[in-house]
Design a protein around this motif. Structure first.
Motif, mmCIF file in Angstrom:
data_model
loop_
_atom_site.group_PDB
_atom_site.id
_atom_site.type_symbol
_atom_site.label_atom_id
_atom_site.label_comp_id
_atom_site.label_asym_id
_atom_site.label_seq_id
_atom_site.Cartn_x
_atom_site.Cartn_y
_atom_site.Cartn_z
ATOM 1 N N GLU A 17 116.358 -0.260 -68.192
ATOM 2 C CA GLU A 17 117.007 -1.462 -68.719
ATOM 3 C C GLU A 17 116.102 -2.684 -68.569
ATOM 4 O OE1 GLU A 17 119.701 -3.460 -70.806
ATOM 5 O OE2 GLU A 17 120.070 -1.390 -70.256
ATOM 6 N N ALA A 18 115.466 -2.830 -67.415
ATOM 7 C CA ALA A 18 114.581 -3.975 -67.184
ATOM 8 C C ALA A 18 113.361 -3.925 -68.106
ATOM 9 C CB ALA A 18 114.136 -4.021 -65.724
ATOM 10 N N LEU A 19 112.788 -2.741 -68.272
ATOM 11 C CA LEU A 19 111.636 -2.614 -69.169
ATOM 12 C C LEU A 19 112.062 -2.895 -70.604
ATOM 13 C CD1 LEU A 19 108.684 -1.965 -69.699
ATOM 14 C CD2 LEU A 19 109.305 0.466 -69.766
ATOM 15 N N ALA A 20 113.201 -2.376 -70.993
ATOM 16 C CA ALA A 20 113.714 -2.618 -72.346
ATOM 17 C C ALA A 20 113.896 -4.108 -72.599
ATOM 18 C CB ALA A 20 115.036 -1.873 -72.544
ATOM 19 N N LYS A 21 114.452 -4.802 -71.640
ATOM 20 C CA LYS A 21 114.667 -6.249 -71.780
ATOM 21 C C LYS A 21 113.329 -6.973 -71.912
ATOM 22 C CE LYS A 21 117.344 -9.996 -69.796
ATOM 23 N NZ LYS A 21 118.327 -10.372 -68.783
ATOM 24 N N ALA A 22 112.349 -6.587 -71.102
ATOM 25 C CA ALA A 22 111.030 -7.224 -71.153
ATOM 26 C C ALA A 22 110.348 -7.001 -72.499
ATOM 27 C CB ALA A 22 110.158 -6.688 -70.022
ATOM 28 N N LEU A 23 110.597 -5.837 -73.116
ATOM 29 C CA LEU A 23 109.961 -5.503 -74.388
ATOM 30 C C LEU A 23 110.842 -5.833 -75.595
ATOM 31 C CD1 LEU A 23 108.426 -2.070 -73.355
ATOM 32 C CD2 LEU A 23 107.200 -4.235 -73.680
ATOM 33 N N LYS A 24 112.054 -6.320 -75.317
ATOM 34 C CA LYS A 24 113.015 -6.682 -76.367
ATOM 35 C C LYS A 24 113.390 -5.492 -77.251
ATOM 36 C CE LYS A 24 111.811 -11.539 -76.531
ATOM 37 N NZ LYS A 24 110.671 -11.818 -75.729
ATOM 38 N N VAL A 25 113.663 -4.365 -76.583
ATOM 39 C CA VAL A 25 114.165 -3.167 -77.256
ATOM 40 C C VAL A 25 115.362 -2.658 -76.465
ATOM 41 C CG1 VAL A 25 111.903 -2.529 -78.217
ATOM 42 C CG2 VAL A 25 112.607 -1.595 -76.004
ATOM 43 N N SER A 26 116.006 -1.625 -76.951
ATOM 44 C CA SER A 26 117.161 -1.069 -76.238
ATOM 45 C C SER A 26 116.705 -0.114 -75.129
ATOM 46 C CB SER A 26 118.072 -0.312 -77.210
ATOM 47 O OG SER A 26 117.446 0.874 -77.644
ATOM 48 N N ARG A 27 117.597 0.097 -74.165
ATOM 49 C CA ARG A 27 117.312 1.057 -73.107
ATOM 50 C C ARG A 27 117.158 2.453 -73.698
ATOM 51 N NH1 ARG A 27 119.060 5.130 -71.059
ATOM 52 N NH2 ARG A 27 121.044 4.990 -72.117
ATOM 53 N N GLN A 28 117.921 2.735 -74.756
ATOM 54 C CA GLN A 28 117.835 4.034 -75.415
ATOM 55 C C GLN A 28 116.445 4.251 -76.026
ATOM 56 O OE1 GLN A 28 120.331 1.859 -75.738
ATOM 57 N NE2 GLN A 28 122.203 2.932 -75.176
ATOM 58 N N THR A 29 115.840 3.191 -76.525
ATOM 59 C CA THR A 29 114.482 3.297 -77.072
ATOM 60 C C THR A 29 113.510 3.682 -75.968
ATOM 61 O OG1 THR A 29 114.909 1.724 -78.857
ATOM 62 C CG2 THR A 29 112.601 2.024 -78.206
ATOM 63 N N ILE A 30 113.620 3.045 -74.815
ATOM 64 C CA ILE A 30 112.735 3.365 -73.686
ATOM 65 C C ILE A 30 112.952 4.812 -73.266
ATOM 66 C CG2 ILE A 30 112.154 2.841 -71.281
ATOM 67 C CD1 ILE A 30 111.215 0.726 -73.363
ATOM 68 N N SER A 31 114.197 5.234 -73.159
ATOM 69 C CA SER A 31 114.511 6.604 -72.780
ATOM 70 C C SER A 31 113.894 7.593 -73.770
ATOM 71 C CB SER A 31 116.026 6.806 -72.717
ATOM 72 O OG SER A 31 116.336 8.154 -72.458
ATOM 73 N N SER A 32 114.037 7.304 -75.053
ATOM 74 C CA SER A 32 113.509 8.202 -76.087
ATOM 75 C C SER A 32 111.986 8.256 -76.070
ATOM 76 C CB SER A 32 113.998 7.754 -77.467
ATOM 77 O OG SER A 32 115.393 7.928 -77.561
ATOM 78 N N ILE A 33 111.330 7.139 -75.788
ATOM 79 C CA ILE A 33 109.870 7.129 -75.679
ATOM 80 C C ILE A 33 109.445 7.959 -74.474
ATOM 81 C CG2 ILE A 33 107.850 5.691 -75.171
ATOM 82 C CD1 ILE A 33 109.248 3.453 -76.820
ATOM 83 N N GLU A 34 110.103 7.742 -73.347
ATOM 84 C CA GLU A 34 109.736 8.451 -72.118
ATOM 85 C C GLU A 34 109.882 9.967 -72.250
ATOM 86 O OE1 GLU A 34 110.637 4.984 -68.787
ATOM 87 O OE2 GLU A 34 111.932 6.742 -68.842
#
Length: 71
Positions: A17-34
């Motif tokens: 969530e924190a990384l998503a906020k810093a990159l201005k994307v959703s938490r789901q986007t970060i999860s899907s990338i990871e």
């Protein structure tokens, strides 16, 4: 596409969530990338690279297929 996003995020003690906020994307986007389900756009890949202070090649691992290796 294999990547080190989760490893780098955890090294900083950040949540998705924190990384998503810093990159201005959703938490789901970060999860899907990871998990490799989603390859980020070039713009987002550069943003991730800048955020972690690493070259794109240090974060995203592109494995060439046999066909690509001949080009």
């Amino acid at each position: 596409m294999e990547n080190r996003v989760e490893q780098l995020r955890k090294e900083l003690g950040m949540s998705q969530e924190a990384l998503a906020k810093a990159l201005k994307v959703s938490r789901q986007t970060i999860s899907s990338i990871e998990t490799g389900r989603y390859a980020p756009s070039l713009e987002l890949a550069f943003a991730i690279s800048d955020f972690f202070g690493k070259r794109i090649e240090e974060i995203f691992i592109h494995e060439r297929s046999g066909r690509d290796a001949k080009i």
